[in-house]
Motif scaffolding. Structure first.
Motif, PDB file in Angstrom:
ATOM      1  N   PRO A 108      45.325  61.461  31.497  1.00 18.50           N
ATOM      2  CA  PRO A 108      45.360  60.122  31.565  1.00 18.50           C
ATOM      3  C   PRO A 108      43.998  59.407  31.441  1.00 18.50           C
ATOM      4  CG  PRO A 108      45.208  61.251  33.946  1.00 18.50           C
ATOM      5  CD  PRO A 108      45.483  62.391  32.447  1.00 18.50           C
ATOM      6  N   ASN A 109      43.923  58.278  30.773  1.00 21.82           N
ATOM      7  CA  ASN A 109      42.869  57.456  30.293  1.00 21.82           C
ATOM      8  C   ASN A 109      42.552  56.534  31.389  1.00 21.82           C
ATOM      9  OD1 ASN A 109      41.586  54.910  28.814  1.00 21.82           O
ATOM     10  ND2 ASN A 109      40.476  56.746  28.260  1.00 21.82           N
ATOM     11  N   ILE A 110      41.457  56.699  32.259  1.00 19.69           N
ATOM     12  CA  ILE A 110      41.247  55.877  33.386  1.00 19.69           C
ATOM     13  C   ILE A 110      39.888  54.582  32.927  1.00 19.69           C
ATOM     14  CG2 ILE A 110      40.614  55.393  35.727  1.00 19.69           C
ATOM     15  CD1 ILE A 110      41.958  58.125  36.207  1.00 19.69           C
ATOM     16  N   VAL A 111      40.266  53.543  32.852  1.00 25.08           N
ATOM     17  CA  VAL A 111      39.198  52.454  32.702  1.00 25.08           C
ATOM     18  C   VAL A 111      39.173  51.544  33.723  1.00 25.08           C
ATOM     19  CG1 VAL A 111      38.527  50.705  31.027  1.00 25.08           C
ATOM     20  CG2 VAL A 111      39.450  52.772  29.915  1.00 25.08           C
ATOM     21  N   THR A 112      37.824  51.390  34.242  1.00 21.58           N
ATOM     22  CA  THR A 112      37.541  50.361  35.374  1.00 21.58           C
ATOM     23  C   THR A 112      37.014  49.151  34.657  1.00 21.58           C
ATOM     24  OG1 THR A 112      36.970  52.313  36.768  1.00 21.58           O
ATOM     25  CG2 THR A 112      36.302  50.141  37.626  1.00 21.58           C
ATOM     26  N   HIS A 113      37.875  48.062  35.230  1.00 16.71           N
ATOM     27  CA  HIS A 113      37.473  46.467  34.987  1.00 16.71           C
ATOM     28  C   HIS A 113      37.073  45.985  36.407  1.00 16.71           C
ATOM     29  CE1 HIS A 113      39.276  46.426  30.845  1.00 16.71           C
ATOM     30  NE2 HIS A 113      40.214  47.139  31.384  1.00 16.71           N
ATOM     31  N   THR A 114      36.294  44.899  36.148  1.00 20.74           N
ATOM     32  CA  THR A 114      35.949  44.205  37.175  1.00 20.74           C
ATOM     33  C   THR A 114      36.391  42.601  36.994  1.00 20.74           C
ATOM     34  OG1 THR A 114      33.977  45.387  37.753  1.00 20.74           O
ATOM     35  CG2 THR A 114      33.891  43.036  38.713  1.00 20.74           C
ATOM     36  N   GLY A 115      37.330  42.413  37.997  1.00 20.64           N
ATOM     37  CA  GLY A 115      38.051  41.174  37.856  1.00 20.64           C
ATOM     38  C   GLY A 115      37.195  40.068  38.768  1.00 20.64           C
ATOM     39  N   THR A 116      37.591  38.958  38.860  1.00 17.84           N
ATOM     40  CA  THR A 116      36.956  38.011  39.927  1.00 17.84           C
ATOM     41  C   THR A 116      38.002  37.356  40.824  1.00 17.84           C
ATOM     42  OG1 THR A 116      35.516  37.499  38.454  1.00 17.84           O
ATOM     43  CG2 THR A 116      35.682  36.118  40.232  1.00 17.84           C
ATOM     44  N   ALA A 117      38.065  37.846  42.043  1.00 19.87           N
ATOM     45  CA  ALA A 117      38.980  37.173  43.091  1.00 19.87           C
ATOM     46  C   ALA A 117      38.530  35.779  43.570  1.00 19.87           C
ATOM     47  CB  ALA A 117      39.019  38.121  44.216  1.00 19.87           C
ATOM     48  N   HIS A 118      39.489  34.784  43.758  1.00 19.21           N
ATOM     49  CA  HIS A 118      39.029  33.395  44.232  1.00 19.21           C
ATOM     50  C   HIS A 118      40.222  32.852  45.098  1.00 19.21           C
ATOM     51  CE1 HIS A 118      41.497  31.994  40.746  1.00 19.21           C
ATOM     52  NE2 HIS A 118      40.886  32.994  40.378  1.00 19.21           N
ATOM     53  N   PHE A 119      39.545  32.471  46.173  1.00 20.25           N
ATOM     54  CA  PHE A 119      40.518  31.786  47.221  1.00 20.25           C
ATOM     55  C   PHE A 119      39.806  30.425  47.654  1.00 20.25           C
ATOM     56  CE2 PHE A 119      41.295  36.446  48.025  1.00 20.25           C
ATOM     57  CZ  PHE A 119      42.669  36.312  48.188  1.00 20.25           C
ATOM     58  N   PRO A 120      40.742  29.491  47.982  1.00 20.96           N
ATOM     59  CA  PRO A 120      40.215  28.205  48.386  1.00 20.96           C
ATOM     60  C   PRO A 120      39.397  28.019  49.345  1.00 20.96           C
ATOM     61  CG  PRO A 120      42.777  28.357  48.856  1.00 20.96           C
ATOM     62  CD  PRO A 120      42.247  29.669  47.943  1.00 20.96           C
ATOM     63  N   SER A 121      39.202  28.931  50.349  1.00 26.86           N
ATOM     64  CA  SER A 121      38.435  29.084  51.490  1.00 26.86           C
ATOM     65  C   SER A 121      38.432  30.470  52.301  1.00 26.86           C
ATOM     66  CB  SER A 121      38.818  27.996  52.564  1.00 26.86           C
ATOM     67  OG  SER A 121      40.234  28.304  53.220  1.00 26.86           O
ATOM     68  N   ILE A 122      37.619  30.493  52.958  1.00 27.19           N
ATOM     69  CA  ILE A 122      37.577  31.791  53.901  1.00 27.19           C
ATOM     70  C   ILE A 122      38.771  31.875  54.772  1.00 27.19           C
ATOM     71  CG2 ILE A 122      36.537  33.449  55.782  1.00 27.19           C
ATOM     72  CD1 ILE A 122      33.845  32.048  54.629  1.00 27.19           C
ATOM     73  N   GLY A 123      39.170  30.777  55.406  1.00 32.74           N
ATOM     74  CA  GLY A 123      40.240  30.897  56.323  1.00 32.74           C
ATOM     75  C   GLY A 123      41.560  31.186  55.434  1.00 32.74           C
ATOM     76  N   ALA A 124      41.758  30.557  54.176  1.00 31.34           N
ATOM     77  CA  ALA A 124      43.132  30.744  53.578  1.00 31.34           C
ATOM     78  C   ALA A 124      43.060  32.266  53.194  1.00 31.34           C
ATOM     79  CB  ALA A 124      43.029  29.824  52.303  1.00 31.34           C
ATOM     80  N   MET A 125      41.957  32.736  52.728  1.00 30.02           N
ATOM     81  CA  MET A 125      41.991  34.102  52.304  1.00 30.02           C
ATOM     82  C   MET A 125      42.357  35.191  53.720  1.00 30.02           C
ATOM     83  SD  MET A 125      38.617  36.470  51.055  1.00 30.02           S
ATOM     84  CE  MET A 125      38.709  38.271  51.371  1.00 30.02           C
ATOM     85  N   VAL A 126      41.637  35.014  54.652  1.00 31.57           N
ATOM     86  CA  VAL A 126      41.912  35.954  55.903  1.00 31.57           C
ATOM     87  C   VAL A 126      43.344  35.598  56.595  1.00 31.57           C
ATOM     88  CG1 VAL A 126      40.812  36.661  58.218  1.00 31.57           C
ATOM     89  CG2 VAL A 126      39.330  36.029  56.115  1.00 31.57           C
TER      90      VAL A 126
END
Length: 268
Positions: free
Chosen positions: A194-212
């Motif tokens: 199997p070929n494994i490649v690591t990508h780095t995405g960018t998570a984005h939430f409207p606020s800390i409260g919304a995320m948690v």
């Protein structure tokens, strides 16, 4: 009239679609589709499809001459998926026992589901079984918690305030972050090299409260952990400080979110 239990699942799926898909999952769909080398006219299966963000990306690739199926164990997720894209064949089912014939698909894809399957090796065997000889598999899993410090900070707050069960539930999505363990699962399933490649995405939430709060009221109950209101309030208050470094000048929460994409080709 919709069954009340199904309505609860649909409500949860709508919340998942509204927050988690744009915040975490949407950007990965093109990468997984590209890893599977999906072409016009092909037949594609999305395993653990959720509300269908990956299946929809596959449908755009195969065009009117192709076909896409999406399978998930959660009927509420599929109800939302069917509303969003009725052209896809949505089915309830388990990854460990796919309800499809051998050699039925040109590509089998899955993103961020493998770590939750009861038997991931069996699920990979099933994905290989339903792929045609020469067909492609592409599977995405999150990188380790150690490489995702924003969620590591949230887990630390949960462990301190809510206890180990809550912290363990938040660690679960990162369980296959070790590339060697991940490769071993594929090899155990009969998928050579199997070929494994690591990508780095960018998570984005409207606020800390919304995320948690989405994790506390959405994800943790799914994992069997329900917190009382005083505990939720304390976690939210402490998370504001613990995650403050990830708030941008615009007031949104943004952080690196790496994942591994595993690609394999079925032997002819």
């Amino acid at each position: 009239m919709i069954d009340p239990a199904l309505q609860v699942q649909i409500d949860a799926a709508n919340a998942y679609q509204a927050l988690f898909v744009p915040a975490l999952f949407q950007e990965w769909a093109p990468w997984v589709v590209a890893a599977a080398n999906i072409q016009p006219g092909e037949r594609v299966l999305d395993v653990a499809c959720g509300t269908g963000v990956l299946a929809q990306a596959a449908l755009a690739c195969v065009g009117p001459g192709g076909a896409v199926a999406g399978l998930d164990a959660n009927p509420g997720m599929l109800a939302v998926a069917a509303r969003l894209e009725p052209a896809i064949d949505w089915q309830v089912g388990l990854a460990e026992a796919l309800p499809y014939a051998d050699h039925n698909f040109d590509a089998v894809i899955s993103q961020f589901g493998l770590m939750f399957f009861s038997d991931p090796v069996q699920a990979l065997r099933e994905m290989l079984r339903v792929a045609r000889p020469g067909g492609h598999l592409a599977v995405a899993v999150w990188d380790s918690l150690a490489h995702t410090p924003a969620y590591a900070a949230e887990v630390a707050v949960l462990a301190r305030i809510a206890g180990e069960d809550a912290a363990a539930a938040m660690r679960a999505p990162f369980a296959l972050g070790d590339p060697q363990r991940l490769a071993a699962l594929f090899c155990d399933a009969g998928i050579a090299a199997p070929n494994i490649v690591t990508h780095t995405g960018t998570a984005h939430f409207p606020s800390i409260g919304a995320m948690v709060e989405a994790d506390l009221r959405g994800w943790l109950p799914v994992m069997g952990v329900t917190l009382d209101e005083p505990t939720i309030a304390q976690v939210l208050a402490e998370a504001e400080q613990a995650l403050g470094r990830y708030v941008t000048a615009d007031g949104i929460v943004q952080f690196d979110s790496p994942a591994h994409i595993v690609r394999a080709t079925k032997a002819r």
